[in-house]
Motif scaffolding. Sequence first.
Motif, PDB file in Angstrom:
ATOM      1  N   THR A 168       0.818  -1.200   0.000  1.00 21.90           N
ATOM      2  CA  THR A 168       0.000   0.000   0.000  1.00 21.90           C
ATOM      3  C   THR A 168       0.856   1.256   0.000  1.00 21.90           C
ATOM      4  N   ASP A 169       0.255   2.336  -0.511  1.00 19.49           N
ATOM      5  CA  ASP A 169       0.826   3.663  -0.361  1.00 19.49           C
ATOM      6  C   ASP A 169       0.012   4.463   0.648  1.00 19.49           C
ATOM      7  N   LEU A 170      -0.906   3.765   1.353  1.00 15.91           N
ATOM      8  CA  LEU A 170      -1.782   4.350   2.363  1.00 15.91           C
ATOM      9  C   LEU A 170      -2.700   5.415   1.775  1.00 15.91           C
ATOM     10  N   LEU A 281       3.588  -6.641  -3.615  1.00 11.91           N
ATOM     11  CA  LEU A 281       4.319  -5.503  -4.175  1.00 11.91           C
ATOM     12  C   LEU A 281       3.861  -5.274  -5.613  1.00 11.91           C
ATOM     13  N   VAL A 282       2.686  -4.700  -5.751  1.00 12.76           N
ATOM     14  CA  VAL A 282       2.032  -4.569  -7.051  1.00 12.76           C
ATOM     15  C   VAL A 282       2.560  -3.342  -7.795  1.00 12.76           C
ATOM     16  N   PRO A 283       2.338  -3.292  -9.118  1.00 10.03           N
ATOM     17  CA  PRO A 283       2.740  -2.119  -9.891  1.00 10.03           C
ATOM     18  C   PRO A 283       2.132  -0.845  -9.315  1.00 10.03           C
ATOM     19  N   GLY A 284       2.908   0.225  -9.352  1.00  8.41           N
ATOM     20  CA  GLY A 284       2.483   1.490  -8.777  1.00  8.41           C
ATOM     21  C   GLY A 284       3.093   1.762  -7.425  1.00  8.41           C
ATOM     22  N   LEU A 285       3.591   0.713  -6.779  1.00  6.20           N
ATOM     23  CA  LEU A 285       4.277   0.881  -5.505  1.00  6.20           C
ATOM     24  C   LEU A 285       5.779   0.933  -5.738  1.00  6.20           C
ATOM     25  N   ALA A 312      14.804 -13.719  -5.755  1.00  9.11           N
ATOM     26  CA  ALA A 312      14.571 -14.397  -7.029  1.00  9.11           C
ATOM     27  C   ALA A 312      13.290 -13.907  -7.691  1.00  9.11           C
ATOM     28  N   LEU A 313      12.263 -13.639  -6.885  1.00 18.80           N
ATOM     29  CA  LEU A 313      10.987 -13.193  -7.430  1.00 18.80           C
ATOM     30  C   LEU A 313      10.998 -11.726  -7.813  1.00 18.80           C
ATOM     31  N   ARG A 314      11.678 -10.893  -7.012  1.00 14.50           N
ATOM     32  CA  ARG A 314      11.702  -9.461  -7.256  1.00 14.50           C
ATOM     33  C   ARG A 314      13.129  -8.929  -7.168  1.00 14.50           C
ATOM     34  N   PRO A 315      13.961  -9.233  -8.153  1.00 20.10           N
ATOM     35  CA  PRO A 315      15.347  -8.771  -8.113  1.00 20.10           C
ATOM     36  C   PRO A 315      15.477  -7.255  -8.161  1.00 20.10           C
TER      37      PRO A 315
END
Length: 397
Positions: A168-170, A281-285, A312-315
Amino acid sequence: MTSTQDPDPARPEARADVAATTTGSPRWIVAIDVGGSGSRLVAARLDSDPSRDADLDTHRTSLTGRPVAIGPDGSDVAEVVHDLGAALVAAWTETQGETPVVAAAAVGATGVATLVPDPTAVHDALRASLCAERTAVAADAVTAHLGALGGRAGAVVAVGTGTIALGTDLAGTWQRVDGWGHLLGDLGSASWIGAHGLRAALAAHDRRSTGGSRPLLAAATARFGPAPTWPAQLYTRPDRAQVLGSFTPDVAAAAAAGDPAAVQILTEAGRHLAESLAAALVPGLPPLAAATGGVLAAGPSLTGALARRFAALRPDAELVPSAGTPLDGALHLARLLAESTGSAGGAGGTGSLVAHEPWLSVGGSPPDPAPTTGTGTVPRDDNHTASHPAPITGDPT
């Protein structure tokens, strides 16, 4: 099976003396963290500096209470919150001779997003017990996020009796992963680790050719008694998630001693946590993430697997150490609320809050002064109705 609780869970216990005040009536903020293993309250002077150790020592007080209970009607978080608030007022009045002036009170609690259909009762509990001028009720994922990232946008996985990840970005982005409870999810949590540890113990008891652990069988027998008694102990208890979680330290100890089954359980737990964190950790964050919670103390088998799998998932993303606890996050939320104008806008240090169902609701106008008893407690009023929280809209996913 047993789980550790306060000797008298109905009576919160002070862990620090109420801070002495000097002149006037300073305003305070109150934070409450309610979870499956217990509850905690901290009150801090609104004008204190959270970065100064001296202010922490002289301008804070804390209480502990019982864990939340889940029944046919859902969570009893409102009762836990009321009891902690009333205990603070009683302790304060005993030492100060007057009730505290609470500018804002914030609660972070497990189950708010799923087991508390209407947060109004929790807002009512804050106002009835503390006469708080403004109130906030948040899911524990929100306060864990605020504590771990200090109000910055990103993703956080909170690992306790259960597990939930929140990206979230709150403000406009809210991505929840897991937090489905020990029967449907909570992958990598204490309840998950404990359950898998008991399965490995039973595999050894049954003399299965794979998956068994004699050390875990010995540890479980020492903790819970003979294996044939375990189903009756577990399936009949409403707090079985906590009981399962109570076996996690034994799994961690067996892993530290080199037991292959225990090492494998913690490794799988770490991978599950990493996958939840990456999914949140979705796009936009911004590519920023953290993990928080007591289960991370289980050792390097878990934390190492979490770090490797997440990389490995989010280098592209940075996995940073947690900056604080969920209770720190609730205090951060209370301070934001006290300093907020109440207008819409960004959060996370901007001085304004955005309510968002079901993660965060905010209660508004100052309450009328409530009468106190001779002991300084605010009597429970089952007919008390506080103003409804500020309207909240949005898709929690």
